[in-house]
Design a protein around this motif. Structure first.
Motif, short mmCIF file in Angstrom:
data_model
loop_
_atom_site.label_atom_id
_atom_site.label_comp_id
_atom_site.label_asym_id
_atom_site.label_seq_id
_atom_site.Cartn_x
_atom_site.Cartn_y
_atom_site.Cartn_z
N ARG A 20 0.85 -1.19 0.00
CA ARG A 20 0.00 0.00 0.00
C ARG A 20 0.89 1.23 0.00
O ARG A 20 2.09 1.16 0.24
CB ARG A 20 -0.93 0.00 1.22
N LYS A 21 0.28 2.37 -0.26
CA LYS A 21 1.02 3.63 -0.22
C LYS A 21 1.35 4.02 1.22
O LYS A 21 0.61 3.71 2.15
CB LYS A 21 0.22 4.74 -0.91
N LEU A 22 2.46 4.73 1.37
CA LEU A 22 2.89 5.23 2.67
C LEU A 22 1.82 6.13 3.26
O LEU A 22 1.20 6.93 2.56
CB LEU A 22 4.19 6.03 2.49
N GLU A 23 1.61 6.00 4.56
CA GLU A 23 0.70 6.86 5.30
C GLU A 23 1.49 7.62 6.35
O GLU A 23 2.54 7.16 6.80
CB GLU A 23 -0.39 6.01 5.98
N GLN A 24 1.00 8.77 6.74
CA GLN A 24 1.71 9.60 7.70
C GLN A 24 1.93 8.85 9.02
O GLN A 24 2.96 9.02 9.67
CB GLN A 24 0.96 10.90 7.94
N LYS A 47 7.80 16.50 12.87
CA LYS A 47 7.53 17.67 12.02
C LYS A 47 8.21 17.52 10.66
O LYS A 47 7.60 17.78 9.62
CB LYS A 47 8.02 18.94 12.73
N GLU A 48 9.46 17.08 10.65
CA GLU A 48 10.18 16.88 9.38
C GLU A 48 9.49 15.81 8.54
O GLU A 48 9.35 15.96 7.32
CB GLU A 48 11.63 16.47 9.65
N PHE A 49 9.06 14.74 9.20
CA PHE A 49 8.38 13.67 8.49
C PHE A 49 7.09 14.18 7.87
O PHE A 49 6.80 13.92 6.70
CB PHE A 49 8.09 12.49 9.42
N GLU A 50 6.31 14.91 8.66
CA GLU A 50 5.04 15.44 8.17
C GLU A 50 5.26 16.37 6.98
O GLU A 50 4.55 16.30 5.97
CB GLU A 50 4.31 16.18 9.28
N GLU A 55 4.93 17.16 1.17
CA GLU A 55 5.61 17.55 -0.08
C GLU A 55 5.51 16.44 -1.12
O GLU A 55 5.16 16.69 -2.28
CB GLU A 55 7.08 17.86 0.23
N LEU A 56 5.78 15.20 -0.71
CA LEU A 56 5.69 14.08 -1.66
C LEU A 56 4.25 13.83 -2.08
O LEU A 56 3.99 13.53 -3.24
CB LEU A 56 6.31 12.83 -1.05
N SER A 57 3.33 13.96 -1.14
CA SER A 57 1.91 13.77 -1.47
C SER A 57 1.44 14.77 -2.51
O SER A 57 0.60 14.44 -3.37
CB SER A 57 1.05 13.88 -0.21
N SER A 58 1.98 15.99 -2.46
CA SER A 58 1.57 17.03 -3.42
C SER A 58 1.99 16.68 -4.85
O SER A 58 1.46 17.24 -5.80
CB SER A 58 2.13 18.38 -3.01
N LEU A 59 2.92 15.75 -5.01
CA LEU A 59 3.37 15.34 -6.33
C LEU A 59 2.46 14.28 -6.95
O LEU A 59 2.65 13.89 -8.09
CB LEU A 59 4.81 14.81 -6.26
N GLY A 60 1.49 13.84 -6.18
CA GLY A 60 0.52 12.87 -6.69
C GLY A 60 1.19 11.58 -7.14
O GLY A 60 2.06 11.05 -6.45
N ASP A 61 0.79 11.10 -8.30
CA ASP A 61 1.31 9.83 -8.81
C ASP A 61 2.71 9.96 -9.40
O ASP A 61 3.26 8.96 -9.85
CB ASP A 61 0.35 9.25 -9.85
#
Length: 161
Positions: A20-24, A47-50, A55-61
């Motif tokens: 599955r995709k990484l979750e916070q 905080k750095e992880f979040e 940032e990576l989530s904003s890149l979508g697929d």
């Protein structure tokens, strides 16, 4: 302490261990500690992880990090990522770059690395990539060849830090 991961039957592993995709919330399940089995990975604050996760989530697929969690142990035991490079070559084609593939030392031999690679390669294919590439050490070449990758050319690197 008994290694619970290796005590499961192979059939059970196939049902239990899903990619599955990484979750916070995966940070608290040992995600960073797993990456430390691969390479230098200093501690990462919540905080750095979040911030990096967002940032990576904003890149979508175009950038996907996937994991396999052992639900019984609530521990991330395998991960890998793929990012999509958009090119001018090959009629403005795309290339998938697989990175940071690692399986927890206690879970190796269960075909989890293969499952991660299949997930990432399929993501690249379905995103329109004409190929997917990765770099690995000579000691891992046989594993990647068993997973359908072929040795091609050589890698060069220049570190800045």
């Amino acid at each position: 302490m008994e290694n619970k991961i290796n005590s499961f039957s192979h059939d059970h592993d196939q049902k239990k261990f899903q990619v599955r995709k990484l979750e916070q919330s995966d940070k608290s399940k040992g995600f960073i500690e797993l990456l430390q089995q691969l390479s230098v990975c200093d501690s990462v604050s919540d905080k750095e992880f979040e911030e990096r996760f967002q940032e990576l989530s904003s890149l979508g697929d175009d950038h996907v990090v996937c994991v396999i969690e052992d639900d019984q142990l609530q521990k991330i035991i395998a991960t890998g990522s793929v990012f999509i490079e958009k090119k001018f070559l090959r009629n403005c084609g795309k290339v998938g770059h697989i990175e940071d593939v690692v399986v927890d030392s206690s879970a190796r031999g269960l075909q989890l690395g293969k499952k991660i690679l299949e997930f990432l390669a399929e993501h690249a294919r379905s995103s329109g990539c004409y190929k997917v590439i990765l770099d690995c050490g000579a000691e891992n070449q046989g594993f990647y060849e068993k997973c359908g990758f072929k040795h091609k050319e050589i890698q060069m690197v220049r570190y800045f830090v």
